[in-house]
Design an enzyme around this catalytic site. Structure first.
Site, mmCIF file in Angstrom:
data_model
loop_
_atom_site.group_PDB
_atom_site.id
_atom_site.type_symbol
_atom_site.label_atom_id
_atom_site.label_comp_id
_atom_site.label_asym_id
_atom_site.label_seq_id
_atom_site.Cartn_x
_atom_site.Cartn_y
_atom_site.Cartn_z
ATOM 1 N N SER A 148 0.891 -1.255 -0.058
ATOM 2 C CA SER A 148 0.069 -0.038 0.100
ATOM 3 C C SER A 148 0.696 1.299 -0.142
ATOM 4 O O SER A 148 2.114 1.312 0.317
ATOM 5 C CB SER A 148 -0.540 0.138 1.242
ATOM 6 O OG SER A 148 -1.370 1.130 1.413
ATOM 7 N N TYR A 161 -1.741 0.712 10.451
ATOM 8 C CA TYR A 161 -1.630 -0.050 9.252
ATOM 9 C C TYR A 161 -0.238 0.535 8.769
ATOM 10 O O TYR A 161 0.301 -0.379 7.897
ATOM 11 C CB TYR A 161 -2.720 0.597 8.570
ATOM 12 C CG TYR A 161 -3.178 0.165 7.147
ATOM 13 C CD1 TYR A 161 -3.084 -1.232 6.882
ATOM 14 C CD2 TYR A 161 -3.370 0.870 6.129
ATOM 15 C CE1 TYR A 161 -3.476 -1.447 5.491
ATOM 16 C CE2 TYR A 161 -3.651 0.570 4.691
ATOM 17 C CZ TYR A 161 -3.459 -0.906 4.431
ATOM 18 O OH TYR A 161 -3.881 -1.370 3.336
HETATM 19 N N1 LIG Z 1 -8.836 -0.729 -0.636
HETATM 20 C C1 LIG Z 1 -7.772 -0.037 -0.572
HETATM 21 O O1 LIG Z 1 -7.962 1.408 -0.625
HETATM 22 C C2 LIG Z 1 -6.135 -0.532 -0.603
HETATM 23 C C3 LIG Z 1 -5.136 0.313 -0.834
HETATM 24 C C4 LIG Z 1 -3.945 -0.221 -0.766
HETATM 25 C C5 LIG Z 1 -3.748 -1.424 -0.409
HETATM 26 N N2 LIG Z 1 -4.902 -2.318 -0.145
HETATM 27 C C6 LIG Z 1 -4.459 -3.496 0.418
HETATM 28 O O2 LIG Z 1 -4.966 -4.549 -0.563
HETATM 29 C C7 LIG Z 1 -5.305 -5.885 -0.218
HETATM 30 C C8 LIG Z 1 -6.717 -5.998 -0.597
HETATM 31 O O3 LIG Z 1 -7.406 -4.938 -0.345
HETATM 32 P P1 LIG Z 1 -9.057 -5.125 -0.598
HETATM 33 O O4 LIG Z 1 -9.456 -3.489 -0.369
HETATM 34 O O5 LIG Z 1 -9.572 -5.796 -1.619
HETATM 35 O O6 LIG Z 1 -9.401 -5.538 0.799
HETATM 36 P P2 LIG Z 1 -10.662 -6.394 1.489
HETATM 37 O O7 LIG Z 1 -12.012 -5.990 0.407
HETATM 38 O O8 LIG Z 1 -10.893 -6.204 2.758
HETATM 39 O O9 LIG Z 1 -10.317 -7.944 1.188
HETATM 40 C C9 LIG Z 1 -9.534 -8.760 2.185
HETATM 41 C C10 LIG Z 1 -9.209 -9.934 1.666
HETATM 42 O O10 LIG Z 1 -8.110 -10.474 2.488
HETATM 43 C C11 LIG Z 1 -8.840 -11.595 2.953
HETATM 44 N N3 LIG Z 1 -8.451 -12.033 4.354
HETATM 45 C C12 LIG Z 1 -8.444 -11.382 5.639
HETATM 46 N N4 LIG Z 1 -7.865 -11.940 6.485
HETATM 47 C C13 LIG Z 1 -7.517 -13.243 6.019
HETATM 48 C C14 LIG Z 1 -6.693 -14.252 6.651
HETATM 49 N N5 LIG Z 1 -6.291 -14.399 7.796
HETATM 50 N N6 LIG Z 1 -6.408 -15.494 5.893
HETATM 51 C C15 LIG Z 1 -6.808 -15.472 4.490
HETATM 52 N N7 LIG Z 1 -7.471 -14.349 4.005
HETATM 53 C C16 LIG Z 1 -7.753 -13.239 4.791
HETATM 54 C C17 LIG Z 1 -10.389 -11.770 2.939
HETATM 55 O O11 LIG Z 1 -10.920 -12.703 2.853
HETATM 56 P P3 LIG Z 1 -11.909 -13.551 4.029
HETATM 57 O O12 LIG Z 1 -12.331 -12.363 5.084
HETATM 58 O O13 LIG Z 1 -12.925 -14.297 3.140
HETATM 59 O O14 LIG Z 1 -10.694 -14.365 4.584
HETATM 60 C C18 LIG Z 1 -10.516 -10.783 1.799
HETATM 61 O O15 LIG Z 1 -10.716 -11.674 0.735
HETATM 62 C C19 LIG Z 1 -5.054 -5.772 1.174
HETATM 63 O O16 LIG Z 1 -3.873 -6.235 1.630
HETATM 64 C C20 LIG Z 1 -5.038 -4.132 1.478
HETATM 65 O O17 LIG Z 1 -4.371 -3.693 2.700
HETATM 66 C C21 LIG Z 1 -6.157 -1.866 -0.204
#
Ligand SMILES: NC(=O)c1ccc[n+]([C@@H]2O[C@H](COP(=O)([O-])OP(=O)(O)OC[C@H]3O[C@@H](n4cnc5c(N)ncnc54)[C@H](OP(=O)(O)O)[C@@H]3O)[C@@H](O)[C@H]2O)c1
Length: 263
Positions: A148, A161
């Site tokens: 990120s 974070y």
């Molecule tokens: N959205 C943003 O603005 C943004 C920006 C920069 C970076 N990111 C990063 O990009 C990644 C994905 O973001 P997103 O927005 O798609 O997030 P999200 O919609 O919250 O999805 C997170 C995913 O991680 C899985 N997960 C969480 N804990 C887990 C565990 N212990 N074991 C296995 N799977 C797990 C969740 O699935 P389950 O709950 O089904 O396990 C879900 O599929 C993250 O690393 C986030 O920090 C996001």
């Protein structure tokens, strides 16, 4: 046409013999990445904790669903065994992660910090450690870590974070140095503001607070935007390493410089 379909380098399209393990596949960027890779001809193992969502994704795309908590050693071992049994993988895409809370350090919630460290840092380490022998043996392995811009510069209320994503960023750099002799390519994709269904909701706990994160921003990144870049970077010929890709919406010149239109 998605960015991945448009840009996937020739020779790496349908039936390309490439296999990826994608974590965080039940929603958001991970789910979109599974779709982008499958449509570009990859075999994909889709990993997360919510089996019902993975099963639906598997039925819709042909990806192989696998329920696992990446912080649980037994789950990681079971995933490795299943992928090995199915013929192995050449690419590991670590997308599972996220944020909890927006407190200052003065008000830090230990449970939130613990969750962020467990998933983003230890979970990424555990699954990477488990799969490295397979990736080395493949001869052209790839690890992609979804970090990120929160892992590149700190902001008020972001410390927990920030700490977790700075750690993941540091691990990615160390891994690239450690594995170069094994021809394992290590890529970091660091997005800024991405509007996904659950990220801000999980971080802030309610819909109104989550909506404010994106309020007035004309075009935040979508999960598909980021997935296209992820799919592109792992589809390039293996000798090309995009070490670090920072991807933001144009409206966000820096973490603290986000243009919002008056509503
Ligand atoms: N959205 C943003 O603005 C943004 C920006 C920069 C970076 N990111 C990063 O990009 C990644 C994905 O973001 P997103 O927005 O798609 O997030 P999200 O919609 O919250 O999805 C997170 C995913 O991680 C899985 N997960 C969480 N804990 C887990 C565990 N212990 N074991 C296995 N799977 C797990 C969740 O699935 P389950 O709950 O089904 O396990 C879900 O599929 C993250 O690393 C986030 O920090 C996001």
């Amino acid at each position: 046409m998605t960015l991945a379909e448009h840009n996937t380098p020739s020779g790496h399209n349908a039936g390309n013999n490439k296999t990826a393990v994608v974590t965080g596949a039940s929603t958001g960027i991970g789910e979109a990445t599974v779709k982008a890779l499958v449509s570009a001809g990859w075999k994909v193992f889709a990993v997360a904790r919510r089996a019902d969502r993975l099963d639906a994704l598997g039925a819709a795309t042909g990806a192989v669903p696998f329920r696992a908590d990446i912080t649980a050693d037994d789950d990681v071992a079971a995933l490795l065994a299943a992928v090995t049994e199915a013929g192995g993988a050449d690419t590991l895409i670590n997308i599972a992660g996220g944020a909890r809370g927006a407190d200052t350090i003065a008000n830090a919630d230990t449970e939130d910090w613990d969750w962020m460290y467990q998933v983003n840092v230890l979970g990424t380490m555990k699954i990477t450690r488990a799969f490295l022998p397979m990736l080395r043996a493949n001869g052209e392995g790839t690890v992609l870590n979804l970090t990120s811009t929160a892992g590149l510069s700190a902001y008020e209320g972001g410390a927990g974070y920030n700490a977790a994503k700075f750690a993941q960023h540091a691990m990615t750099n160390a891994l690239r140095l450690e594995e170069v002799g094994n021809n394992v390519r290590v890529i970091e994709v660091a997005p800024g503001l991405v509007q996904t269904e659950e990220f801000a909701l999980n971080r802030l706990g309610d819909k109104d607070a989550a909506a404010k994160v994106y309020a007035g921003v004309e075009k935040p990144l979508t999960a598909e935007d980021v997935a296209g870049v992820v799919a592109y970077s792992v589809s390039l010929p293996h000798h090309i390493n995009l070490d670090q890709i920072v991807i933001r919406p144009v409206a966000q010149a820096a973490n603290h410089k986000l243009v919002r239109k008056e509503g």
